[in-house]
Design a protein around this motif. Structure first.
Motif, PDB file in Angstrom:
ATOM      1  N   ARG A 562       0.830  -1.220   0.000  1.00 18.70           N
ATOM      2  CA  ARG A 562       0.000   0.000   0.000  1.00 18.70           C
ATOM      3  C   ARG A 562       0.857   1.260   0.000  1.00 18.70           C
ATOM      4  O   ARG A 562       0.452   2.290  -0.541  1.00 18.70           O
ATOM      5  N   GLU A 563       2.053   1.162   0.603  1.00 16.07           N
ATOM      6  CA  GLU A 563       2.915   2.344   0.700  1.00 16.07           C
ATOM      7  C   GLU A 563       3.939   2.412  -0.445  1.00 16.07           C
ATOM      8  O   GLU A 563       4.847   3.239  -0.412  1.00 16.07           O
ATOM      9  N   ALA A 564       3.824   1.543  -1.435  1.00 14.22           N
ATOM     10  CA  ALA A 564       4.776   1.546  -2.547  1.00 14.22           C
ATOM     11  C   ALA A 564       4.714   2.867  -3.302  1.00 14.22           C
ATOM     12  O   ALA A 564       3.642   3.450  -3.485  1.00 14.22           O
ATOM     13  N   ASP A 565       5.875   3.351  -3.755  1.00 13.58           N
ATOM     14  CA  ASP A 565       5.919   4.606  -4.516  1.00 13.58           C
ATOM     15  C   ASP A 565       5.283   4.441  -5.898  1.00 13.58           C
ATOM     16  O   ASP A 565       4.780   5.404  -6.477  1.00 13.58           O
ATOM     17  N   GLN A 566       5.306   3.209  -6.413  1.00 13.97           N
ATOM     18  CA  GLN A 566       4.760   2.943  -7.740  1.00 13.97           C
ATOM     19  C   GLN A 566       4.320   1.489  -7.824  1.00 13.97           C
ATOM     20  O   GLN A 566       5.033   0.590  -7.373  1.00 13.97           O
ATOM     21  N   ILE A 567       3.124   1.269  -8.353  1.00 16.57           N
ATOM     22  CA  ILE A 567       2.627  -0.090  -8.546  1.00 16.57           C
ATOM     23  C   ILE A 567       2.425  -0.306 -10.046  1.00 16.57           C
ATOM     24  O   ILE A 567       1.767   0.487 -10.720  1.00 16.57           O
ATOM     25  N   LEU A 568       3.030  -1.405 -10.559  1.00 18.83           N
ATOM     26  CA  LEU A 568       2.871  -1.774 -11.959  1.00 18.83           C
ATOM     27  C   LEU A 568       1.981  -3.006 -12.029  1.00 18.83           C
ATOM     28  O   LEU A 568       2.301  -4.042 -11.433  1.00 18.83           O
ATOM     29  N   VAL A 569       0.860  -2.902 -12.736  1.00 16.44           N
ATOM     30  CA  VAL A 569      -0.060  -4.034 -12.892  1.00 16.44           C
ATOM     31  C   VAL A 569       0.283  -4.731 -14.202  1.00 16.44           C
ATOM     32  O   VAL A 569       0.216  -4.131 -15.282  1.00 16.44           O
ATOM     33  N   VAL A 570       0.674  -5.999 -14.084  1.00 19.29           N
ATOM     34  CA  VAL A 570       1.133  -6.765 -15.243  1.00 19.29           C
ATOM     35  C   VAL A 570       0.079  -7.798 -15.620  1.00 19.29           C
ATOM     36  O   VAL A 570      -0.462  -8.498 -14.753  1.00 19.29           O
ATOM     37  N   ASP A 571      -0.219  -7.888 -16.902  1.00 20.09           N
ATOM     38  CA  ASP A 571      -1.183  -8.877 -17.385  1.00 20.09           C
ATOM     39  C   ASP A 571      -0.808  -9.273 -18.810  1.00 20.09           C
ATOM     40  O   ASP A 571      -0.603  -8.412 -19.666  1.00 20.09           O
ATOM     41  N   GLY A 572      -0.661 -10.578 -19.046  1.00 20.08           N
ATOM     42  CA  GLY A 572      -0.347 -11.049 -20.393  1.00 20.08           C
ATOM     43  C   GLY A 572       0.979 -10.555 -20.918  1.00 20.08           C
ATOM     44  O   GLY A 572       1.143 -10.359 -22.134  1.00 20.08           O
ATOM     45  N   GLY A 573       1.947 -10.354 -20.024  1.00 20.87           N
ATOM     46  CA  GLY A 573       3.266  -9.916 -20.449  1.00 20.87           C
ATOM     47  C   GLY A 573       3.363  -8.435 -20.763  1.00 20.87           C
ATOM     48  O   GLY A 573       4.371  -7.988 -21.329  1.00 20.87           O
ATOM     49  N   GLN A 574       2.351  -7.656 -20.386  1.00 18.75           N
ATOM     50  CA  GLN A 574       2.366  -6.215 -20.627  1.00 18.75           C
ATOM     51  C   GLN A 574       1.964  -5.477 -19.355  1.00 18.75           C
ATOM     52  O   GLN A 574       1.254  -6.020 -18.506  1.00 18.75           O
ATOM     53  N   ILE A 575       2.415  -4.229 -19.238  1.00 21.88           N
ATOM     54  CA  ILE A 575       1.992  -3.384 -18.119  1.00 21.88           C
ATOM     55  C   ILE A 575       0.705  -2.679 -18.538  1.00 21.88           C
ATOM     56  O   ILE A 575       0.691  -1.882 -19.480  1.00 21.88           O
ATOM     57  N   VAL A 576      -0.367  -2.998 -17.810  1.00 24.00           N
ATOM     58  CA  VAL A 576      -1.685  -2.479 -18.203  1.00 24.00           C
ATOM     59  C   VAL A 576      -2.129  -1.294 -17.331  1.00 24.00           C
ATOM     60  O   VAL A 576      -2.993  -0.507 -17.749  1.00 24.00           O
TER      61      VAL A 576
END
Length: 618
Positions: A562-576
């Motif tokens: 929750r405190e992360a500076d940046q969250i990358l959501v990955v799906d199907g080998g791509q950042i969505v």
């Protein structure tokens, strides 16, 4: 970037095989092998002296057969003394040759295993995922052990087994060509038969099948042992664990078929070799019948009858050594196959980054990149930046590519296209050693080596003092349970029934990373399967570990990022999706659905009265 020269590359190894390649592998130990060979030849020559002594003693006695008292007893005693001294000398030289071959063998064994281990460490992870650990283990252990055994014991025997027949046949041809030919013909016929059968295409194919079947059985055996908890739970046995059972039966079937293949040629070979006298006797009797009063020929004929049976022993030894040579040749080929694998390419002039930010620049990657027509990409055009001393979290469904992104940062694989930069420097332009210095990796599945707790932690920094190791352990919240172990920090993992729980092992891994103190940390969330008590301790250790570092974390529990500076959501080998937790929840996208599933899972409980709804977080 300049490609490094690969040790024993394919073009070189194809030029030499078998013994010649084995001598090439011996390298600087070749001098000891040559010394061993020379001493073995001298030993063989000295072993022939007693036969010569018998010949000259009998010649002297036959010359004075009418009156033995006239025989030159001094000459007879002299030849008897020479026979005894040569026999003793033969044993001394044989001992020297054997010692030289053993020293060379042990040094080659050490050198070869070190070189193999170093080369394997330089290979990309793709090689290790394609190859079974059982096959690699067989090459490292059995193939190398057989080479050591061959050099130590059988190489001196091989030289002696070749030298003795050459000396004996040379002497025979000097004395009488007709009987020498009668002696040589069966030997040549027997070995011609062996060469056709065992060194032909069928023989080579059979030896390859032997190694393949043995590798499969080793790999299945390793899998069976590693999966022992599941084997116990499901009541499996070696017979019901099908892959292991099939590997054993396949090896058995191969052994039976190979025995049938060898049976007839082996019988013919043995019959011919043990029947050399049957070839000499008719020729000798025929020649003797033409000149019955020729005492010199009678003496020569007697010598041939004495020497001929002695030829069978080295000839049979050569046959057994020939079988081992086929095994050695196949083992050498498999060792060369490892050396032929291309290691991760090192730059000619390694660069050092000035900062520790991470940037993925349109990275695409495929695990199976050997066949461009069939490969499927694990990552497609991934682009993001992780700022220095900030935490970037990777989340997404199972198989989405999170671990692949994390594994590319320490260059476990090379990208198919695009680039990964640390502080503006492409990681392919950094030396592997430097890259490993600045990147630490804490895996979810911790591997502790069969060594002391202290040495397992010190792997993070080999020059660390005991006090620094203890300090790192305290920061990782594992000092207390280590102190309770039988020998404290000197307790060996696995020895005397000492095993650590998953949470304790994870804390040791965190202590290892704290001691290393790299500026970049790749973290596969360590608390995924921890119990509440261990989770609290691990989280406390992680807070110490990540302070002031560039962190890439693979998140399984969304509440931990929750405190992360940046969250990358990955799906199907791509950042969505990209953003902070609160922003991503508001977007009502994939992260929002995962968050809802995470909240539902937190409220999940067993109930006797109603079925519990199970929510799939992916």
């Amino acid at each position: 970037m300049k490609k490094v020269k690969i040790l024993n590359n394919t073009a070189e190894t194809k030029k030499k095989t078998g013994i010649s390649r084995l001598l090439e592998i011996a390298g600087e130990k070749r001098g000891l092998l040559i010394l061993s060979g020379i001493l073995s030849v001298i030993s063989t020559i000295l072993m022939f002296v007693p036969f010569a002594a018998v010949y000259f003693i009998v010649a002297e006695l036959l010359k004075n057969a009418a009156n033995p008292a006239l025989s030159d007893m001094a000459l007879i005693r002299q030849w008897g003394l020479w026979a005894i001294l040569s026999l003793l000398g033969s044993l001394i030289f044989l001992y020297g040759g054997t010692m030289a071959s053993h020293i060379a063998a042990f040094r080659i064994l050490y050198s070869l295993r070190i070189r193999l281990a170093q080369h394997l460490a330089k290979l990309p992870m793709g090689y290790h995922t394609r190859q079974s650990s059982g096959a690699i283990k067989k090459t490292l252990e059995l193939s190398v052990e057989k080479i050591e055994g061959f050099i130590a014991h059988q190489l001196p025997d091989l030289i002696g087994a070749v030298a003795l027949p050459v000396i004996m046949l040379g002497t025979m041809f000097t004395l009488d060509r007709s009987m020498a030919l009668a002696c040589a013909v069966p030997i040549i016929a027997a070995y011609l038969l062996q060469s056709i059968v065992f060194y032909g295409e069928k023989g080579k194919a059979a030896m390859k099948q032997h190694h393949d079947a043995l590798e499969q059985m080793n790999a299945a055996g390793v899998e069976y042992v590693r999966g022992m908890p599941a084997v116990k739970v499901f009541g499996l046995t070696a017979k019901t664990f099908l892959s292991f059972h099939h590997a054993i039966t396949d090896f058995r079937d191969w052994a039976v078929e190979y025995t049938k293949f060898c049976k007839r040629p082996y019988i013919i070979f043995m019959t011919i070799l043990t029947s050399i006298l049957s070839f000499i006797l008719p020729v000798g009797i025929l020649l003797l019948s033409r000149q019955p009063d020729n005492q010199a020929f009678a003496l020569t004929f007697m010598l041939f009858l004495v020497l001929a049976p002695g030829l069978s022993v080295p000839m049979m030894k050569l046959m057994y050594l020939g079988g081992n040579m086929r095994l050695i040749s196949e083992g050498v080929e498999r060792i060369d196959n490892i050396f032929a694998q291309k290691p991760v390419v090192e730059p000619e002039v390694p660069k050092t980054p000035k900062s520790y930010s991470i940037e993925f620049d349109h990275v695409s990657f495929s695990y199976d990149n050997q066949d461009a027509a069939t490969r499927s990409e694990a990552l497609t055009c991934v682009a993001f930046s992780a700022k220095e001393k900030e935490m970037t979290a990777l989340v997404g469904p199972s198989g989405s590519g999170k671990s692949t992104i994390a594994n590319l940062i320490p260059r476990f694989w090379d990208v198919t296209s695009g680039s990964i930069r640390i502080g503006g420097v492409d990681i392919r332009e950094m030396g592997t050693e430097k890259l490993m210095e600045i990147v630490s990796f804490v895996f979810q599945d911790v591997h502790l080596f069969y060594d002391t707790i202290e040495e397992n932690i010190r792997m993070g920094r080999r020059d660390a003092t005991a006090a620094q190791v203890i300090e790192a352990a305290k920061a990782a919240c594992c000092h207390e349970f280590i102190e309770r172990l039988p020998q404290g920090y000197q307790t060996k993992i696995g020895e005397g029934g000492t095993y650590l729980s998953g949470g304790e092992a994870q804390r040791v891994a965190i202590a290892r990373a704290i001691l290393k103190n790299s500026p970049i940390l790749v973290l596969d969330e360590a608390t995924a399967f921890a119990d509440p008590e261990n989770e609290a301790k691990i989280q406390e250790g992680l807070r110490t570990l990540i302070r002031g570092k560039t962190v890439i974390i693979i998140a399984h529990r969304l509440s931990t990022i929750r405190e992360a500076d940046q969250i990358l959501v990955v799906d199907g080998g791509q950042i969505v999706e990209t953003g902070k937790c609160e922003d991503l929840v508001k977007q009502k996208g994939l992260y929002h659905r995962m968050w809802e599933a995470h909240m539902d899972a937190g409220a999940w409980a067993l109930s006797k009265d109603q079925k519990t709804k199970v929510v799939n977080a992916s």
